[in-house]
Design an enzyme around this catalytic site. Sequence first.
Site, PDB file in Angstrom:
ATOM      1  N   ARG A 131      -3.575 -40.162   1.511  1.00 36.62           N
ATOM      2  CA  ARG A 131      -3.791 -40.757   0.178  1.00 36.62           C
ATOM      3  C   ARG A 131      -3.850 -39.718  -0.939  1.00 36.62           C
ATOM      4  NH1 ARG A 131      -7.549 -44.011   3.147  1.00 36.62           N
ATOM      5  NH2 ARG A 131      -6.479 -45.911   3.810  1.00 36.62           N
ATOM      6  N   LYS A 153       6.912 -37.128 -11.896  1.00 38.07           N
ATOM      7  CA  LYS A 153       7.686 -38.226 -11.284  1.00 38.07           C
ATOM      8  C   LYS A 153       8.135 -37.753  -9.906  1.00 38.07           C
ATOM      9  CE  LYS A 153       9.589 -40.888 -15.107  1.00 38.07           C
ATOM     10  NZ  LYS A 153      10.815 -41.289 -15.811  1.00 38.07           N
ATOM     11  N   GLU A 195      20.550 -31.365 -18.520  1.00 42.81           N
ATOM     12  CA  GLU A 195      19.175 -31.760 -18.883  1.00 42.81           C
ATOM     13  C   GLU A 195      18.650 -30.899 -20.034  1.00 42.81           C
ATOM     14  OE1 GLU A 195      18.001 -34.513 -17.718  1.00 42.81           O
ATOM     15  OE2 GLU A 195      18.363 -34.751 -15.557  1.00 42.81           O
ATOM     16  N   LYS A 237       9.387 -31.380 -22.902  1.00 42.07           N
ATOM     17  CA  LYS A 237       8.992 -32.339 -21.853  1.00 42.07           C
ATOM     18  C   LYS A 237       7.466 -32.468 -21.796  1.00 42.07           C
ATOM     19  CE  LYS A 237       9.745 -34.369 -17.493  1.00 42.07           C
ATOM     20  NZ  LYS A 237      10.603 -34.611 -16.363  1.00 42.07           N
ATOM     21  N   GLU A 247       5.140 -43.498 -18.610  1.00 42.67           N
ATOM     22  CA  GLU A 247       6.314 -44.139 -19.225  1.00 42.67           C
ATOM     23  C   GLU A 247       6.060 -45.585 -19.647  1.00 42.67           C
ATOM     24  OE1 GLU A 247      10.105 -42.805 -17.644  1.00 42.67           O
ATOM     25  OE2 GLU A 247      10.982 -44.737 -18.102  1.00 42.67           O
ATOM     26  N   ARG A 251       8.111 -41.929 -23.137  1.00 43.31           N
ATOM     27  CA  ARG A 251       8.702 -41.094 -22.080  1.00 43.31           C
ATOM     28  C   ARG A 251      10.113 -41.544 -21.701  1.00 43.31           C
ATOM     29  NH1 ARG A 251       5.997 -38.419 -16.639  1.00 43.31           N
ATOM     30  NH2 ARG A 251       7.974 -37.578 -15.872  1.00 43.31           N
ATOM     31  N   ASN A 255      15.172 -40.262 -20.508  1.00 44.60           N
ATOM     32  CA  ASN A 255      16.242 -40.840 -19.692  1.00 44.60           C
ATOM     33  C   ASN A 255      17.536 -41.037 -20.478  1.00 44.60           C
ATOM     34  OD1 ASN A 255      14.992 -41.121 -17.129  1.00 44.60           O
ATOM     35  ND2 ASN A 255      13.705 -42.719 -18.025  1.00 44.60           N
ATOM     36  N   HIS A 258      20.776 -41.398 -18.628  1.00 46.67           N
ATOM     37  CA  HIS A 258      20.464 -41.646 -17.212  1.00 46.67           C
ATOM     38  C   HIS A 258      20.840 -43.049 -16.746  1.00 46.67           C
ATOM     39  CE1 HIS A 258      18.396 -37.881 -17.726  1.00 46.67           C
ATOM     40  NE2 HIS A 258      17.920 -37.874 -16.512  1.00 46.67           N
ATOM     41  N   HIS A 262      22.830 -42.900 -13.570  1.00 44.45           N
ATOM     42  CA  HIS A 262      22.367 -43.423 -12.271  1.00 44.45           C
ATOM     43  C   HIS A 262      23.401 -44.375 -11.673  1.00 44.45           C
ATOM     44  CE1 HIS A 262      17.808 -42.541 -13.029  1.00 44.45           C
ATOM     45  NE2 HIS A 262      18.506 -41.469 -12.793  1.00 44.45           N
ATOM     46  N   HIS A 275      23.567 -34.913  -9.897  1.00 44.84           N
ATOM     47  CA  HIS A 275      22.757 -35.683 -10.847  1.00 44.84           C
ATOM     48  C   HIS A 275      23.035 -35.224 -12.290  1.00 44.84           C
ATOM     49  CE1 HIS A 275      19.316 -37.782 -12.536  1.00 44.84           C
ATOM     50  NE2 HIS A 275      18.898 -36.649 -13.068  1.00 44.84           N
TER      51      HIS A 275
HETATM   52  P1  NAD Z   1      19.192 -30.329  -5.692  1.00 48.46           P
HETATM   53  O1  NAD Z   1      17.755 -30.353  -5.431  1.00 48.46           O
HETATM   54  O2  NAD Z   1      20.086 -31.080  -4.781  1.00 48.46           O
HETATM   55  O3  NAD Z   1      19.670 -28.810  -5.755  1.00 48.46           O
HETATM   56  C1  NAD Z   1      21.006 -28.538  -6.026  1.00 48.46           C
HETATM   57  C2  NAD Z   1      21.650 -27.633  -4.952  1.00 48.46           C
HETATM   58  O4  NAD Z   1      21.271 -26.290  -5.198  1.00 48.46           O
HETATM   59  C3  NAD Z   1      21.217 -27.936  -3.536  1.00 48.46           C
HETATM   60  O5  NAD Z   1      22.304 -27.757  -2.672  1.00 48.46           O
HETATM   61  C4  NAD Z   1      20.166 -26.885  -3.274  1.00 48.46           C
HETATM   62  O6  NAD Z   1      19.988 -26.603  -1.904  1.00 48.46           O
HETATM   63  C5  NAD Z   1      20.731 -25.720  -4.009  1.00 48.46           C
HETATM   64  N1  NAD Z   1      19.807 -24.709  -4.449  1.00 48.46           N
HETATM   65  C6  NAD Z   1      18.565 -24.890  -4.961  1.00 48.46           C
HETATM   66  N2  NAD Z   1      18.083 -23.746  -5.421  1.00 48.46           N
HETATM   67  C7  NAD Z   1      19.012 -22.801  -5.182  1.00 48.46           C
HETATM   68  C8  NAD Z   1      19.097 -21.433  -5.466  1.00 48.46           C
HETATM   69  N3  NAD Z   1      18.147 -20.801  -6.143  1.00 48.46           N
HETATM   70  N4  NAD Z   1      20.182 -20.763  -5.059  1.00 48.46           N
HETATM   71  C9  NAD Z   1      21.199 -21.414  -4.427  1.00 48.46           C
HETATM   72  N5  NAD Z   1      21.207 -22.707  -4.173  1.00 48.46           N
HETATM   73  C10 NAD Z   1      20.111 -23.403  -4.563  1.00 48.46           C
HETATM   74  O7  NAD Z   1      19.507 -30.858  -7.164  1.00 48.46           O
HETATM   75  P2  NAD Z   1      18.817 -30.627  -8.575  1.00 48.46           P
HETATM   76  O8  NAD Z   1      19.892 -30.685  -9.548  1.00 48.46           O
HETATM   77  O9  NAD Z   1      17.902 -29.478  -8.586  1.00 48.46           O
HETATM   78  O10 NAD Z   1      17.881 -31.922  -8.730  1.00 48.46           O
HETATM   79  C11 NAD Z   1      18.449 -33.216  -8.766  1.00 48.46           C
HETATM   80  C12 NAD Z   1      17.391 -34.195  -8.334  1.00 48.46           C
HETATM   81  O11 NAD Z   1      16.311 -34.142  -9.231  1.00 48.46           O
HETATM   82  C13 NAD Z   1      17.884 -35.623  -8.311  1.00 48.46           C
HETATM   83  O12 NAD Z   1      17.457 -36.242  -7.131  1.00 48.46           O
HETATM   84  C14 NAD Z   1      17.198 -36.244  -9.509  1.00 48.46           C
HETATM   85  O13 NAD Z   1      16.971 -37.610  -9.354  1.00 48.46           O
HETATM   86  C15 NAD Z   1      15.934 -35.470  -9.567  1.00 48.46           C
HETATM   87  N6  NAD Z   1      15.303 -35.455 -10.894  1.00 48.46           N
HETATM   88  C16 NAD Z   1      14.022 -35.778 -10.974  1.00 48.46           C
HETATM   89  C17 NAD Z   1      13.362 -35.719 -12.190  1.00 48.46           C
HETATM   90  C18 NAD Z   1      11.898 -35.977 -12.259  1.00 48.46           C
HETATM   91  O14 NAD Z   1      11.365 -36.090 -13.366  1.00 48.46           O
HETATM   92  N7  NAD Z   1      11.190 -36.019 -11.158  1.00 48.46           N
HETATM   93  C19 NAD Z   1      14.075 -35.345 -13.343  1.00 48.46           C
HETATM   94  C20 NAD Z   1      15.423 -35.025 -13.221  1.00 48.46           C
HETATM   95  C21 NAD Z   1      16.034 -35.076 -11.988  1.00 48.46           C
HETATM   96  N1  GLY Z   2      13.375 -37.028 -16.171  1.00 48.32           N
HETATM   97  C1  GLY Z   2      12.753 -38.159 -16.756  1.00 48.32           C
HETATM   98  C2  GLY Z   2      11.289 -38.076 -16.809  1.00 48.32           C
HETATM   99  O1  GLY Z   2      10.673 -37.166 -16.308  1.00 48.32           O
HETATM  100  O2  GLY Z   2      10.685 -38.958 -17.337  1.00 48.32           O
END
Ligand code: NAD
Ligand code: GLY
Length: 377
Positions: A131, A153, A195, A237, A247, A251, A255, A258, A262, A275
């Site tokens: 939890r 998030k 982003e 942010k 949100e 907030r 997006n 997005h 999405h 993404h």
């Molecule tokens: P990812 O986590 O898939 O990383 C991208 C690629 O880079 C992967 O293959 C990873 O293994 C590789 N990688 C990571 N660090 C590395 C490094 N230093 N050197 C070499 N390779 C490396 O993708 P991302 O773009 O980081 O994140 C996308 C995700 O984030 C999506 O799932 C999206 O929905 C999510 N997201 C969440 C929020 C939130 O607020 N929580 C906001 C935006 C995006």
């Molecule tokens: N990336 C959207 C949020 O954090 O709200």
Amino acid sequence: MNLSAPPSSLPNSTVSIDLADRSYSIAIGSGLFDNPRVYSELSAAQSALIVTNATVAPLYAQRLQQALQVKYEKVHVVVLPDGEEHKTWQTLNLIFDALLQNSCDRKTVLFALGGGVVGDMTGFAAASYMRGVPFVQVPTTLLAQVDSSVGGKTGINHPMGKNMIGAFYQPLKVVCDLGTLKTLPARELSAGLAEVIKYGPIADLDFLTWIEANMDALLAQEPTALAHAVKRSCEIKAWVVGQDERESGLRAILNFGHTFGHAIEAGLGYGEWLHGEAVGCGMVMAAHLSERLGLVDAAYVQRLRTLIQKAGLPVVGPVLSNTDNAGRYLELMRVDKKAEAGEIRFVVIDGPARAVMRTAPDAMVREIINLCCTESV
Ligand code: NAD
Ligand code: GLY
């Protein structure tokens, strides 16, 4: 938005995120993630679990493990498969398996070492194991440093919709080590820039102008430029999340792009487009919709499109269906979390650095999709 725009000082800086008893700091700089002092302020626990993936583990896991061994008696590591297509219940269970197999208690601290996929899943695991256990974000992609690691998030995808299962759960700390970006492939750097660009049209015209002037330096990973981009993005942010953590309103502006993005990710199959690529193209679509709604002029749409293209991102939408492409986009967008009673709510720009939520008639959205999925926009 009334934010001061300090030129970021190098090498290291801190951005605070103000959320009462869930407040925390974002450390930005070089030589941070494997420095034990960075973690000294965290509360004591017997064990830590580093959650990472098969790509990042060989690069950075051992160095983080050694740094954490100064503080924690046991530092376990779990390596997940890499890729958006693995952001699932099955992969999440690997984290719970590791926690239980290592008899981790409720003080165990999770460390998310990787991009947004690892960060979102680690955060969700931390929110639900016993939890709720503490976690720290150690983002290693630009996208994760400027967006996903900040704001709490967390979650996983469902085949029917992106990030549909999850929780709001804040980390104890975020450690953005710019040095880890040196190993990031160029395509991933561009995805992160989507982003970064986002923060301009939604909040800060000066930042948009700065990104335009510094795009070459950002693509070349010039340290001063990267440091400023990460810091300014985190400041914006933090400012938004500090006012609307869960949100209920403001907030949603984060997006921008997005809703279309999405749909692209889900429609093509997770992992086909990154993404950030989907968000970049989605921002072009949302900008055109903003113009169609009479909120911005064509020159501003072109300005954004040019910048997004210069960042190395796609600006023409993919065809998701050969029979009714716009209909397929609409179907996917109705599963968006911002939709209310089946009505899609878009983040659009209302003037050069202000975002608002709007609905639009299906016929107008179809028009925009048809326009933006055509090469000759
Ligand atoms: P990812 O986590 O898939 O990383 C991208 C690629 O880079 C992967 O293959 C990873 O293994 C590789 N990688 C990571 N660090 C590395 C490094 N230093 N050197 C070499 N390779 C490396 O993708 P991302 O773009 O980081 O994140 C996308 C995700 O984030 C999506 O799932 C999206 O929905 C999510 N997201 C969440 C929020 C939130 O607020 N929580 C906001 C935006 C995006
Ligand atoms: N990336 C959207 C949020 O954090 O709200």
